[in-house]
Design a protein around this motif. Structure first.
Motif, PDB file in Angstrom:
ATOM      1  N   GLN A 252      -4.198  -6.654  -1.724  1.00 26.64           N
ATOM      2  CA  GLN A 252      -3.363  -7.833  -1.512  1.00 26.64           C
ATOM      3  C   GLN A 252      -2.826  -8.423  -2.818  1.00 26.64           C
ATOM      4  O   GLN A 252      -1.628  -8.668  -2.949  1.00 26.64           O
ATOM      5  CB  GLN A 252      -4.148  -8.896  -0.740  1.00 26.64           C
ATOM      6  CG  GLN A 252      -3.346 -10.145  -0.431  1.00 26.64           C
ATOM      7  CD  GLN A 252      -4.119 -11.128   0.427  1.00 26.64           C
ATOM      8  OE1 GLN A 252      -5.319 -11.006   0.610  1.00 26.64           O
ATOM      9  NE2 GLN A 252      -3.427 -12.122   0.967  1.00 26.64           N
ATOM     10  N   ASN A 253      -3.704  -8.653  -3.773  1.00 26.02           N
ATOM     11  CA  ASN A 253      -3.304  -9.250  -5.048  1.00 26.02           C
ATOM     12  C   ASN A 253      -3.620  -8.350  -6.233  1.00 26.02           C
ATOM     13  O   ASN A 253      -3.738  -8.814  -7.366  1.00 26.02           O
ATOM     14  CB  ASN A 253      -3.987 -10.616  -5.225  1.00 26.02           C
ATOM     15  CG  ASN A 253      -3.607 -11.596  -4.131  1.00 26.02           C
ATOM     16  OD1 ASN A 253      -2.429 -11.869  -3.924  1.00 26.02           O
ATOM     17  ND2 ASN A 253      -4.603 -12.104  -3.416  1.00 26.02           N
ATOM     18  N   GLY A 254      -3.772  -7.067  -5.962  1.00 27.75           N
ATOM     19  CA  GLY A 254      -4.126  -6.123  -7.021  1.00 27.75           C
ATOM     20  C   GLY A 254      -5.571  -6.234  -7.445  1.00 27.75           C
ATOM     21  O   GLY A 254      -5.952  -5.756  -8.513  1.00 27.75           O
ATOM     22  N   GLN A 255      -6.377  -6.862  -6.598  1.00 27.92           N
ATOM     23  CA  GLN A 255      -7.779  -7.096  -6.948  1.00 27.92           C
ATOM     24  C   GLN A 255      -8.653  -5.886  -6.602  1.00 27.92           C
ATOM     25  O   GLN A 255      -8.216  -4.953  -5.941  1.00 27.92           O
ATOM     26  CB  GLN A 255      -8.308  -8.342  -6.210  1.00 27.92           C
ATOM     27  CG  GLN A 255      -8.732  -8.132  -4.773  1.00 27.92           C
ATOM     28  CD  GLN A 255      -7.586  -8.066  -3.770  1.00 27.92           C
ATOM     29  OE1 GLN A 255      -6.419  -8.014  -4.148  1.00 27.92           O
ATOM     30  NE2 GLN A 255      -7.926  -8.064  -2.492  1.00 27.92           N
ATOM     31  N   GLY A 256      -9.878  -5.944  -7.066  1.00 24.68           N
ATOM     32  CA  GLY A 256     -10.865  -4.921  -6.694  1.00 24.68           C
ATOM     33  C   GLY A 256     -10.465  -3.530  -7.118  1.00 24.68           C
ATOM     34  O   GLY A 256     -10.155  -3.278  -8.289  1.00 24.68           O
ATOM     35  N   SER A 257     -10.424  -2.626  -6.172  1.00 24.00           N
ATOM     36  CA  SER A 257     -10.087  -1.231  -6.454  1.00 24.00           C
ATOM     37  C   SER A 257      -8.601  -1.034  -6.756  1.00 24.00           C
ATOM     38  O   SER A 257      -8.185   0.059  -7.099  1.00 24.00           O
ATOM     39  CB  SER A 257     -10.470  -0.359  -5.259  1.00 24.00           C
ATOM     40  OG  SER A 257      -9.763  -0.783  -4.094  1.00 24.00           O
ATOM     41  N   LYS A 258      -7.794  -2.082  -6.610  1.00 24.89           N
ATOM     42  CA  LYS A 258      -6.350  -2.106  -6.864  1.00 24.89           C
ATOM     43  C   LYS A 258      -5.526  -1.422  -5.778  1.00 24.89           C
ATOM     44  O   LYS A 258      -4.411  -1.826  -5.499  1.00 24.89           O
ATOM     45  CB  LYS A 258      -6.011  -1.493  -8.234  1.00 24.89           C
ATOM     46  CG  LYS A 258      -6.551  -2.293  -9.400  1.00 24.89           C
ATOM     47  CD  LYS A 258      -6.063  -1.708 -10.719  1.00 24.89           C
ATOM     48  CE  LYS A 258      -6.582  -2.526 -11.891  1.00 24.89           C
ATOM     49  NZ  LYS A 258      -6.106  -1.997 -13.185  1.00 24.89           N
ATOM     50  N   TYR A 259      -6.083  -0.352  -5.190  1.00 29.47           N
ATOM     51  CA  TYR A 259      -5.333   0.392  -4.185  1.00 29.47           C
ATOM     52  C   TYR A 259      -6.214   0.666  -2.971  1.00 29.47           C
ATOM     53  O   TYR A 259      -7.437   0.609  -3.040  1.00 29.47           O
ATOM     54  CB  TYR A 259      -4.825   1.710  -4.766  1.00 29.47           C
ATOM     55  CG  TYR A 259      -4.023   1.531  -6.035  1.00 29.47           C
ATOM     56  CD1 TYR A 259      -2.766   0.918  -6.015  1.00 29.47           C
ATOM     57  CD2 TYR A 259      -4.527   1.952  -7.266  1.00 29.47           C
ATOM     58  CE1 TYR A 259      -2.037   0.735  -7.170  1.00 29.47           C
ATOM     59  CE2 TYR A 259      -3.805   1.776  -8.433  1.00 29.47           C
ATOM     60  CZ  TYR A 259      -2.557   1.163  -8.387  1.00 29.47           C
ATOM     61  OH  TYR A 259      -1.849   0.972  -9.531  1.00 29.47           O
ATOM     62  N   VAL A 260      -5.551   0.979  -1.860  1.00 30.10           N
ATOM     63  CA  VAL A 260      -6.282   1.222  -0.625  1.00 30.10           C
ATOM     64  C   VAL A 260      -5.608   2.351   0.156  1.00 30.10           C
ATOM     65  O   VAL A 260      -4.382   2.532   0.076  1.00 30.10           O
ATOM     66  CB  VAL A 260      -6.347  -0.063   0.237  1.00 30.10           C
ATOM     67  CG1 VAL A 260      -4.966  -0.490   0.702  1.00 30.10           C
ATOM     68  CG2 VAL A 260      -7.259   0.106   1.434  1.00 30.10           C
ATOM     69  N   THR A 261      -6.398   3.120   0.860  1.00 32.93           N
ATOM     70  CA  THR A 261      -5.876   4.072   1.825  1.00 32.93           C
ATOM     71  C   THR A 261      -6.926   4.270   2.903  1.00 32.93           C
ATOM     72  O   THR A 261      -8.085   3.871   2.746  1.00 32.93           O
ATOM     73  CB  THR A 261      -5.485   5.417   1.182  1.00 32.93           C
ATOM     74  OG1 THR A 261      -4.767   6.208   2.152  1.00 32.93           O
ATOM     75  CG2 THR A 261      -6.698   6.205   0.725  1.00 32.93           C
ATOM     76  N   LEU A 262      -6.507   4.856   4.008  1.00 32.22           N
ATOM     77  CA  LEU A 262      -7.403   5.136   5.124  1.00 32.22           C
ATOM     78  C   LEU A 262      -7.272   6.601   5.509  1.00 32.22           C
ATOM     79  O   LEU A 262      -6.194   7.194   5.392  1.00 32.22           O
ATOM     80  CB  LEU A 262      -7.050   4.259   6.325  1.00 32.22           C
ATOM     81  CG  LEU A 262      -7.487   2.793   6.232  1.00 32.22           C
ATOM     82  CD1 LEU A 262      -6.678   1.933   7.180  1.00 32.22           C
ATOM     83  CD2 LEU A 262      -8.965   2.675   6.568  1.00 32.22           C
TER      84      LEU A 262
END
Length: 461
Positions: A330-340
């Motif tokens: 959402q805000n570039g937080q955490g892992s920066k990217y997501v996939t499923l």
């Protein structure tokens, strides 16, 4: 009071037995023929789905495995038993087969999404002792691909292929809009900003596609909503408390993103005649994208197969036209990217009499070279890291990028309640598309999930 008629019970049993036998015959019949403790040759029966027009990638894989195993092991015979059926019918037929030791296969193709229900039914063998003795598995399968086949602390299958989701974008449209053609959004705001720029500067195209609403079913909940929600700090399911999270800031923010895309006063997404159609994916990927009519599409790795020489919408220029970007959190937080990811693997049936030999056959099928060729033939993304070392696999357009995403992928909660909950996600999305507030849509979702999973199995944040 007299007991129920034994005659009636007998005929009920007889009718059920006949139906069961007919279904087993439809599945191909006959399971394993010798036990691990036997002295004679062992026949390892392999069951997999076969549907649609040839060629059949799983059949191609197992023909090669059969030849290799039988050449190296005179005491092992591999019997291939394709089940010709669509996905739903395949599940039903295989479930029937696995109920009896007479008809159970040794190795069975399992949708990773169905593992929890098949384990609960007692159909699958825990593979922990086998996998612990096979260092290659722990070293080469991405942790996410090990986790996706794990249920209640035990691993029940080995993945042979998966998929990922990403942000596709049209470089020609981006150039016309004055946007970078090597684009990588870092936040949700970056995606919406690019879509709004396209809306303003490139008339006549759909700025972005985000699957949404009930008609597109799991594409809406997985490619659409969960690609957003998994990029927030709030989960769909809390594995620590073992409860569904039905109210959270992340959930509401995800619905608000959908609402912005489908805001009729400044529509960024497809019109409802496209978006709220069961054919939305076909329209987007086989018609509008090749025609240069979609700026951004949050979609799966598999869509390239529409455009290949033997695909339904041949588009040789796609490699130069389409860019691929990671979906940001959402805000570039955490892992920066997501996939499923989803995908299929192979398990050993609980009723198999040849478990040790079956696992040896499975190891042959899951070798680096076998899975590299299977990935090429099937169009799947490989679950093992070292497959990218095989030039034929690595050189397939997009494969190196897709495999990189597997390193941080996540997956849907594999619980029996999820399919019904997924429909409620689609419903909440459709409600905000039609103008309902995200707060009201989320509240209705929570009430529905409470009815599905039970009030004791939900939580709010």
């Amino acid at each position: 009071m007299r007991s129920p008629s034994k005659k009636l019970n007998f005929f009920t049993f007889l009718a059920g037995a006949i139906l069961f036998g007919m279904l087993l015959q439809a599945c191909g019949g006959g399971g394993s023929t010798a036990s691990d403790n036997g002295n004679g040759p062992k026949t390892i029966t392999v069951v997999y789905q076969q549907f649609g027009p040839p060629p059949y990638p799983d059949a191609q894989l197992w023909q090669k495995v059969k030849q290799k195993v039988e050449a190296a092991n005179p005491n092992i015979k591999v019997k291939l038993q394709p089940v010709v059926a669509d996905e739903g019918s395949y599940y039903t037929k295989v479930d029937l087969m696995m109920r009896s030791s007479r008809t159970a296969p040794d190795l069975v193709m399992e949708d990773s999404f169905q593992i929890s229900s098949d384990v609960t039914a007692g159909y699958l063998t825990p593979l922990d002792k086998y996998l612990d003795s096979w260092p290659e598995y722990k070293q080469q399968w991405f942790p996410s691909m090990q986790n996706i086949t794990t249920f209640d602390g035990h691993n029940y299958a080995v993945m042979d292929g998966t998929d990922v989701r990403l942000v596709w974008y049209n470089k020609d449209i981006f150039k016309k809009a004055g946007l970078p053609t090597d684009w990588q959004p870092n936040t949700w705001a970056d995606i919406l900003s690019a879509a709004n720029t396209i809306k303003e500067k490139v008339p006549g195209v759909i700025p972005m596609n985000l699957y949404s609403g009930i008609p597109m079913d799991e594409a809406s909940s997985m490619q659409g909503f969960e690609m957003l929600l998994y990029g927030t700090k709030d989960p769909l399911y809390n594995y620590d408390s073992k409860k569904w999270v039905v109210s959270s800031k992340g959930f509401q923010d995800s619905l608000d993103f959908v609402k912005q895309v489908y805001n009729p006063s400044k529509l960024l997404g497809p019109t409802n005649d496209i978006a709220l159609s069961t054919q939305a994916a076909t329209t987007i990927t086989q018609q509008l994208m090749p025609q240069g009519k979609v700026g951004i599409d949050i979609d799966g790795s598999w869509i390239v197969h529409n455009w290949e020489p033997n695909g339904p919408a041949v588009w040789p220029q796609w490699q130069q036209t389409m860019g691929m970007a990671k979906m940001p959190t959402q805000n570039g937080q955490g892992s920066k990217y997501v996939t499923l990811s989803g995908g299929w693997g192979y398990a050993i049936a609980a009723q198999s009499k040849n478990k040790d030999a079956a696992f040896e056959v499975l190891k042959t099928a899951m070798s680096k070279d076998m899975l590299a060729q299977y990935g090429i033939d099937s169009g799947n993304t490989a679950p093992r890291k070292d497959v990218t070392e095989v030039p034929a696999y690595k050189n397939q357009p997009g494969n190196a990028f897709f495999t990189e995403l597997v390193g941080f992928t996540q997956f849907r909660p594999g619980f029996p309640a999820y399919p019904k909950i997924s429909v409620q996600i689609d419903s909440a999305m459709q409600h905000v598309m039609s103008g309902q507030s995200s707060a009201d849509a989320m509240q209705a979702y929570g009430q529905a999930v409470s009815g599905i999973a039970g009030a004791d199995n939900i939580e709010k944040r």
